[in-house]
Design a protein around this motif. Structure first.
Motif, short mmCIF file in Angstrom:
data_model
loop_
_atom_site.label_atom_id
_atom_site.label_comp_id
_atom_site.label_asym_id
_atom_site.label_seq_id
_atom_site.Cartn_x
_atom_site.Cartn_y
_atom_site.Cartn_z
N HIS A 22 -20.84 25.40 -1.15
CA HIS A 22 -21.87 25.80 -1.89
C HIS A 22 -21.31 26.51 -3.63
CE1 HIS A 22 -25.95 27.77 -2.18
NE2 HIS A 22 -25.51 28.49 -2.97
N GLY A 23 -20.53 27.07 -3.53
CA GLY A 23 -19.84 27.70 -4.75
C GLY A 23 -18.93 26.86 -5.56
N GLY A 24 -18.40 25.86 -4.78
CA GLY A 24 -17.32 24.89 -5.53
C GLY A 24 -17.54 23.33 -5.51
N LEU A 25 -17.76 22.73 -4.51
CA LEU A 25 -17.99 21.38 -4.45
C LEU A 25 -19.20 21.09 -5.02
CD1 LEU A 25 -16.79 18.65 -3.41
CD2 LEU A 25 -17.98 19.34 -1.13
N GLY A 26 -20.42 21.77 -4.82
CA GLY A 26 -21.66 21.35 -5.26
C GLY A 26 -21.84 21.45 -6.67
N PRO A 27 -21.48 22.68 -6.94
CA PRO A 27 -21.57 22.78 -8.57
C PRO A 27 -20.57 22.05 -9.44
CG PRO A 27 -21.81 25.11 -7.43
CD PRO A 27 -21.28 23.85 -6.40
N MET A 28 -19.46 21.99 -8.92
CA MET A 28 -18.50 21.22 -9.73
C MET A 28 -18.94 19.58 -9.91
SD MET A 28 -16.73 23.37 -11.24
CE MET A 28 -18.02 24.38 -11.21
N GLN A 29 -19.34 19.20 -8.69
CA GLN A 29 -19.49 17.62 -8.59
C GLN A 29 -20.85 17.31 -9.32
OE1 GLN A 29 -18.67 15.61 -5.13
NE2 GLN A 29 -20.16 13.97 -5.38
N LEU A 80 -11.07 19.45 -5.47
CA LEU A 80 -11.55 19.95 -4.55
C LEU A 80 -11.58 19.06 -3.28
CD1 LEU A 80 -14.91 21.43 -6.53
CD2 LEU A 80 -12.91 22.73 -5.34
N TYR A 81 -11.81 17.50 -3.47
CA TYR A 81 -11.66 16.61 -2.41
C TYR A 81 -9.95 17.00 -1.92
CZ TYR A 81 -15.45 13.95 -3.68
OH TYR A 81 -16.72 13.40 -3.98
N GLY A 82 -9.07 17.09 -2.60
CA GLY A 82 -7.77 17.56 -2.22
C GLY A 82 -7.67 18.72 -1.27
N VAL A 83 -8.42 19.63 -1.69
CA VAL A 83 -8.66 21.03 -0.94
C VAL A 83 -8.99 20.55 0.84
CG1 VAL A 83 -9.38 23.04 -0.34
CG2 VAL A 83 -8.71 22.30 -2.70
N LEU A 84 -10.10 19.50 0.50
CA LEU A 84 -10.68 19.22 1.87
C LEU A 84 -10.00 18.48 2.52
CD1 LEU A 84 -14.42 18.44 0.63
CD2 LEU A 84 -13.84 20.26 2.17
N GLU A 85 -9.03 17.62 1.91
CA GLU A 85 -7.95 16.90 2.52
C GLU A 85 -7.10 17.68 3.30
OE1 GLU A 85 -5.81 13.17 3.50
OE2 GLU A 85 -7.95 13.80 2.98
N ILE A 86 -6.28 18.71 2.82
CA ILE A 86 -5.48 19.67 3.33
C ILE A 86 -6.09 20.22 4.71
CG2 ILE A 86 -4.28 21.85 2.97
CD1 ILE A 86 -3.86 21.09 -0.03
N ARG A 87 -7.41 20.52 4.46
CA ARG A 87 -8.03 21.16 5.72
C ARG A 87 -8.04 20.46 6.89
NH1 ARG A 87 -8.44 25.51 8.74
NH2 ARG A 87 -10.73 25.50 9.68
N LEU A 88 -8.41 19.10 6.65
CA LEU A 88 -9.00 18.01 7.37
C LEU A 88 -7.65 17.49 8.08
CD1 LEU A 88 -12.13 16.93 5.93
CD2 LEU A 88 -11.93 17.92 8.21
N THR A 89 -6.38 17.88 7.56
CA THR A 89 -5.30 17.31 8.43
C THR A 89 -5.11 17.84 9.93
OG1 THR A 89 -4.26 17.58 6.43
CG2 THR A 89 -2.73 17.31 8.26
N GLY A 90 -5.18 16.73 10.59
CA GLY A 90 -5.04 16.91 12.04
C GLY A 90 -6.39 17.53 12.82
N ARG A 91 -7.54 17.63 11.85
CA ARG A 91 -8.73 18.15 12.18
C ARG A 91 -9.82 16.88 12.10
NH1 ARG A 91 -9.36 23.37 12.61
NH2 ARG A 91 -11.50 23.41 12.58
N GLU A 92 -10.88 17.26 12.62
CA GLU A 92 -12.19 16.34 12.75
C GLU A 92 -13.10 16.98 11.80
OE1 GLU A 92 -13.48 14.79 16.66
OE2 GLU A 92 -11.69 13.70 16.80
N TYR A 93 -13.34 18.24 11.78
CA TYR A 93 -14.46 18.87 11.37
C TYR A 93 -13.72 20.13 10.64
CZ TYR A 93 -17.32 15.66 13.76
OH TYR A 93 -17.76 14.32 14.06
N LEU A 94 -14.52 20.98 9.58
CA LEU A 94 -13.94 21.85 8.97
C LEU A 94 -13.81 23.27 9.68
CD1 LEU A 94 -16.05 21.06 5.87
CD2 LEU A 94 -13.68 20.72 5.99
N ALA A 95 -14.59 23.56 10.67
CA ALA A 95 -14.48 24.57 11.27
C ALA A 95 -14.32 24.74 12.57
CB ALA A 95 -15.82 25.80 10.82
#
Length: 224
Positions: free
Chosen positions: A116-123, A151-166
């Motif tokens: 909401h505060g990063g990905l959306g506004p910056m893109q 920001l895509y790189g941040v998501l890439e780090i989070r999704l390492t070994g994961r299927e979803y963000l939370a």
């Protein structure tokens, strides 16, 4: 008054799709739930008309009206998602119980607010300076493409070994994913032709858009 509990005022922008996709997910999970929608033509500044400003003083889509709560209006995409989860996703299918799953709930909020505060506004700024600005400003164009990639790189780090963000383990499809995926889906519009640089993000996006509700939600309030 509509017999359906929620009325959505929208257009098929990334923020609009996040809400309509979630509403369609709720329809699939809860047979008694349904919603109506009105397409808002932002090219004609319909969202700035007095009747709409009464619903949303910020004059933006999406906005919802909850007929089960005395025509209560809610604006801001993430606030809408959280409101719908609180009132209509009683089984926390797309959320987490803040009392029994406090860590997972916090993770969802963290990534929801990241989008909401990063990905959306910056893109969004990326789109503006690279597609719509009346003059080309190379510094701004490069700045927002680079920030979108970061920001895509941040998501890439989070999704390492994961299927979803939370969520525990590989995670659970939740409001965080619903808020983020419509932005990443239109990466080509952000001057990022492929997601090959971010394989985890690419696989996550494929999972998100493969959902039936993601496809149907994208058809609510189309531009054309």
């Amino acid at each position: 008054m509509s017999s359906k509990p929620i009325h959505l005022y929208t257009l098929a922008t990334p923020n609009g799709v996040a809400v309509s996709a979630y509403l369609d997910e709720l329809k699939k999970q809860y047979p008694t739930f349904d919603y109506d929608f009105t397409k808002i033509d932002i090219s004609k500044n319909t969202q700035k008309e007095p009747w709409f400003i009464k619903l949303n003083p910020n004059g933006r889509i999406p906005t919802i009206v909850d007929h089960t709560q005395g025509d209560f209006a809610v604006f801001e995409t993430s606030a809408i998602l959280l409101y719908l989860a609180q009132h209509f996703d009683k089984n926390n299918v797309f959320s987490f119980n803040p009392e029994t799953e406090p860590k997972e709930y916090s993770e969802m909020l963290q990534w929801l607010f990241f989008a909401h505060g990063g990905l959306g506004p910056m893109q969004g700024q990326n789109h503006h300076f690279n597609k719509y600005a009346p003059e080309k400003i190379p510094y701004a164009q490069k700045r927002y493409v680079d920030e979108t990639k970061r920001l895509y790189g941040v998501l890439e780090i989070r999704l390492t070994g994961r299927e979803y963000l939370a969520g525990a383990g590989k995670g659970k499809y939740s409001l965080a994913d619903i808020k983020a995926f419509p932005w990443v889906k239109i990466h080509a519009h952000a001057s990022i032709e492929t997601l090959d640089e971010w394989p985890n993000l690419k696989a996550w996006l494929e999972r998100c858009v493969a959902r039936e509700a993601s496809e149907s939600g994208a058809k609510v309030g189309p531009f054309a």
